[in-house]
Design a protein around this motif. Structure first.
Motif, PDB file in Angstrom:
ATOM      1  N   GLU A 184      63.181  64.206 117.770  1.00  0.00           N
ATOM      2  CA  GLU A 184      64.433  64.928 118.005  1.00  0.00           C
ATOM      3  C   GLU A 184      65.596  64.361 117.195  1.00  0.00           C
ATOM      4  N   ILE A 185      65.266  63.650 116.151  1.00  0.00           N
ATOM      5  CA  ILE A 185      66.304  63.093 115.272  1.00  0.00           C
ATOM      6  C   ILE A 185      66.164  63.655 113.861  1.00  0.00           C
ATOM      7  N   VAL A 186      65.001  63.425 113.239  1.00  0.00           N
ATOM      8  CA  VAL A 186      64.817  63.843 111.858  1.00  0.00           C
ATOM      9  C   VAL A 186      64.644  65.355 111.771  1.00  0.00           C
ATOM     10  N   GLY A 187      65.161  65.925 110.686  1.00  0.00           N
ATOM     11  CA  GLY A 187      64.998  67.345 110.430  1.00  0.00           C
ATOM     12  C   GLY A 187      64.588  67.568 108.976  1.00  0.00           C
ATOM     13  N   PHE A 188      63.980  68.718 108.709  1.00  0.00           N
ATOM     14  CA  PHE A 188      63.515  69.037 107.349  1.00  0.00           C
ATOM     15  C   PHE A 188      63.987  70.434 106.967  1.00  0.00           C
ATOM     16  N   ARG A 189      64.199  70.619 105.677  1.00  0.00           N
ATOM     17  CA  ARG A 189      64.485  71.961 105.160  1.00  0.00           C
ATOM     18  C   ARG A 189      63.979  72.039 103.723  1.00  0.00           C
ATOM     19  N   ARG A 190      63.182  73.042 103.440  1.00  0.00           N
ATOM     20  CA  ARG A 190      62.663  73.200 102.075  1.00  0.00           C
ATOM     21  C   ARG A 190      63.688  73.921 101.215  1.00  0.00           C
ATOM     22  N   VAL A 191      63.844  73.438  99.986  1.00  0.00           N
ATOM     23  CA  VAL A 191      64.726  74.063  99.005  1.00  0.00           C
ATOM     24  C   VAL A 191      63.915  74.316  97.741  1.00  0.00           C
ATOM     25  N   SER A 192      64.489  75.076  96.814  1.00  0.00           N
ATOM     26  CA  SER A 192      63.749  75.392  95.592  1.00  0.00           C
ATOM     27  C   SER A 192      64.453  74.920  94.336  1.00  0.00           C
ATOM     28  N   GLY A 193      65.594  74.308  94.485  1.00  0.00           N
ATOM     29  CA  GLY A 193      66.313  73.840  93.308  1.00  0.00           C
ATOM     30  C   GLY A 193      67.420  72.879  93.694  1.00  0.00           C
ATOM     31  N   GLY A 194      68.039  72.307  92.697  1.00  0.00           N
ATOM     32  CA  GLY A 194      69.103  71.353  92.951  1.00  0.00           C
ATOM     33  C   GLY A 194      68.535  70.019  93.419  1.00  0.00           C
ATOM     34  N   ALA A 195      69.388  69.203  93.990  1.00  0.00           N
ATOM     35  CA  ALA A 195      68.974  67.881  94.465  1.00  0.00           C
ATOM     36  C   ALA A 195      68.158  68.023  95.752  1.00  0.00           C
ATOM     37  N   SER A 196      67.181  67.138  95.915  1.00  0.00           N
ATOM     38  CA  SER A 196      66.378  67.104  97.136  1.00  0.00           C
ATOM     39  C   SER A 196      66.053  65.654  97.460  1.00  0.00           C
ATOM     40  N   ASP A 197      65.744  65.397  98.720  1.00  0.00           N
ATOM     41  CA  ASP A 197      65.433  64.031  99.142  1.00  0.00           C
ATOM     42  C   ASP A 197      64.039  63.596  98.708  1.00  0.00           C
ATOM     43  N   PHE A 198      63.071  64.505  98.775  1.00  0.00           N
ATOM     44  CA  PHE A 198      61.725  64.159  98.315  1.00  0.00           C
ATOM     45  C   PHE A 198      61.008  65.396  97.806  1.00  0.00           C
ATOM     46  N   ARG A 199      59.881  65.164  97.136  1.00  0.00           N
ATOM     47  CA  ARG A 199      59.080  66.249  96.565  1.00  0.00           C
ATOM     48  C   ARG A 199      57.647  66.118  97.065  1.00  0.00           C
ATOM     49  N   VAL A 200      57.081  67.214  97.516  1.00  0.00           N
ATOM     50  CA  VAL A 200      55.647  67.278  97.840  1.00  0.00           C
ATOM     51  C   VAL A 200      54.967  67.905  96.636  1.00  0.00           C
ATOM     52  N   ARG A 201      54.077  67.139  95.985  1.00  0.00           N
ATOM     53  CA  ARG A 201      53.500  67.589  94.716  1.00  0.00           C
ATOM     54  C   ARG A 201      51.976  67.578  94.809  1.00  0.00           C
ATOM     55  N   LEU A 202      51.372  68.769  94.680  1.00  0.00           N
ATOM     56  CA  LEU A 202      49.921  68.906  94.652  1.00  0.00           C
ATOM     57  C   LEU A 202      49.469  68.819  93.206  1.00  0.00           C
ATOM     58  N   ALA A 203      48.583  67.852  92.904  1.00  0.00           N
ATOM     59  CA  ALA A 203      48.203  67.626  91.512  1.00  0.00           C
ATOM     60  C   ALA A 203      46.761  67.169  91.412  1.00  0.00           C
ATOM     61  N   THR A 204      46.246  67.242  90.199  1.00  0.00           N
ATOM     62  CA  THR A 204      44.884  66.763  89.935  1.00  0.00           C
ATOM     63  C   THR A 204      44.814  65.251  90.127  1.00  0.00           C
ATOM     64  N   ALA A 205      43.599  64.747  90.290  1.00  0.00           N
ATOM     65  CA  ALA A 205      43.415  63.310  90.517  1.00  0.00           C
ATOM     66  C   ALA A 205      43.984  62.487  89.371  1.00  0.00           C
ATOM     67  N   GLY A 206      43.797  62.958  88.142  1.00  0.00           N
ATOM     68  CA  GLY A 206      44.307  62.225  86.994  1.00  0.00           C
ATOM     69  C   GLY A 206      45.815  62.104  87.003  1.00  0.00           C
ATOM     70  N   THR A 207      46.497  63.185  87.354  1.00  0.00           N
ATOM     71  CA  THR A 207      47.960  63.166  87.394  1.00  0.00           C
ATOM     72  C   THR A 207      48.458  62.303  88.546  1.00  0.00           C
ATOM     73  N   VAL A 208      47.784  62.368  89.695  1.00  0.00           N
ATOM     74  CA  VAL A 208      48.151  61.507  90.826  1.00  0.00           C
ATOM     75  C   VAL A 208      48.007  60.036  90.426  1.00  0.00           C
ATOM     76  N   ASP A 209      46.902  59.706  89.785  1.00  0.00           N
ATOM     77  CA  ASP A 209      46.680  58.318  89.346  1.00  0.00           C
ATOM     78  C   ASP A 209      47.798  57.858  88.410  1.00  0.00           C
ATOM     79  N   THR A 210      48.200  58.749  87.504  1.00  0.00           N
ATOM     80  CA  THR A 210      49.232  58.389  86.529  1.00  0.00           C
ATOM     81  C   THR A 210      50.570  58.123  87.207  1.00  0.00           C
ATOM     82  N   ILE A 211      50.999  59.045  88.070  1.00  0.00           N
ATOM     83  CA  ILE A 211      52.308  58.915  88.713  1.00  0.00           C
ATOM     84  C   ILE A 211      52.321  57.742  89.693  1.00  0.00           C
ATOM     85  N   CYS A 212      51.264  57.630  90.503  1.00  0.00           N
ATOM     86  CA  CYS A 212      51.205  56.522  91.462  1.00  0.00           C
ATOM     87  C   CYS A 212      51.052  55.179  90.734  1.00  0.00           C
TER      88      CYS A 212
END
Length: 312
Positions: A184-212
């Protein structure tokens, strides 16, 4: 002795000629009558033959119409033997089963994941271009009265999954009453542009390995991670889940999002609290359940947190 020759009288010759002419007319009339009767007989026989032929043709055409009522317009090809056979009505139960199977296949094709849980592992790309498409639109705020965290949903280009479908699933997970908003404290809202607090990114294993890997994490082509503002979701895990969730891929997706967003919120790893108890969402369940039951939510249905001992 003088004999008197009798000569025909002038009246007898015309009589004979009359008889000859009369006899000739009688003979010609008989012949004509026989000719007429013959022609009538042939006409009757010919008419009968025509009727028999026409009747046979009508029967043939009637039989063809009865056996092929699905034929198209004149000049168009009729159905093949195989299509005609497939058009025959079967038992009602078989038809309903076929409809159910068709509906299920259509559902898989429109799921946005091309049949979650039924994907050939060899068909999943292991690497991609490293560029992303962002889901358009936005969602309503969900959660408590505290700070609202905004996020975008992105999908790596070329993997065949629409960003809008992934966004809808992520929104559903973060809005669930058993999710992180249950405090009852944290809230979420999805946006499509501008600044955001975090990104949920679905990617291939190779790209995940690279970024992580840029942050010193080794995901080994198998697991997900949270680094910086990125919640990185491994495409392989999104489609196949793990052995414990192979029959419930949708639930495992909730575990991915809740676990990695939990890291973004500052939660560390936890262990199993005891045999038979639900596994904490912050437990690395991919490495084993250790006696716990599967669970994908940080809170239970009563609003109580599902936790376990901290793991260093």
């Amino acid at each position: 002795m003088n004999e008197r020759r009798s000569t025909p009288s002038s009246s007898s010759a015309p009589d004979r000629r009359h008889r000859r002419r009369s006899g000739g007319r009688r003979g010609g009339g008989a012949r004509r009558r026989r000719g007429v009767r013959s022609r009538l007989l042939w006409a009757v026989l010919a008419a009968g033959a025509v009727l028999v032929f026409a009747g046979g043709l009508a029967l043939r055409e009637g039989g063809e119409a009865a056996t092929d009522r699905s034929a198209g317009p004149a000049g168009s090809p009729g159905p093949s033997a195989s299509s005609a056979a497939s058009a025959r009505p079967g038992p009602r139960g078989a038809v309903e089963t076929q409809k159910a199977e068709t509906t299920e296949k259509e559902k898989e094709r429109t799921d946005g994941t091309e049949g979650a849980g039924k994907v050939d592992p060899g068909s999943i790309p292991s690497s991609g271009p490293g560029t992303f498409a962002t889901a358009g639109g936005g969602g309503e705020r969900v959660g408590g009265s505290g700070r609202t965290l905004t996020y975008v949903v992105q999908v790596e280009n070329g993997i065949g999954i629409p960003a809008r479908d992934v966004a809808a699933e992520v929104e559903r997970i973060l809005a669930d009453e058993r999710g992180w908003t249950a405090d009852e404290i944290v809230g979420f809202r999805r946006v499509s542009g501008g600044a955001s607090d975090f990104r949920v990114r679905l990617a291939t294993a190779g790209t995940v390995d690279t970024i992580c890997g840029r942050y010193g994490l080794d995901t080994g082509g198998e697991v997900n991670c949270n680094v910086g503002q990125d919640v990185m979701v491994n495409l392989k895990r999104w489609l196949l889940a793990t052995q414990y969730y192979a029959d419930d891929v949708t639930s495992y997706r909730a575990l991915i999002i809740n676990h990695e967003v939990g890291h973004f919120l500052g939660h560390g790893h936890e262990g199993c609290p005891g045999a038979g108890r639900p596994a904490p969402v912050m437990m690395q369940q991919i490495k084993g359940l250790h006696g716990c039951r599967t669970n994908v939510w940080p809170y239970d249905a009563e609003g109580r947190p599902v936790t376990g001992p901290a793991v260093g």
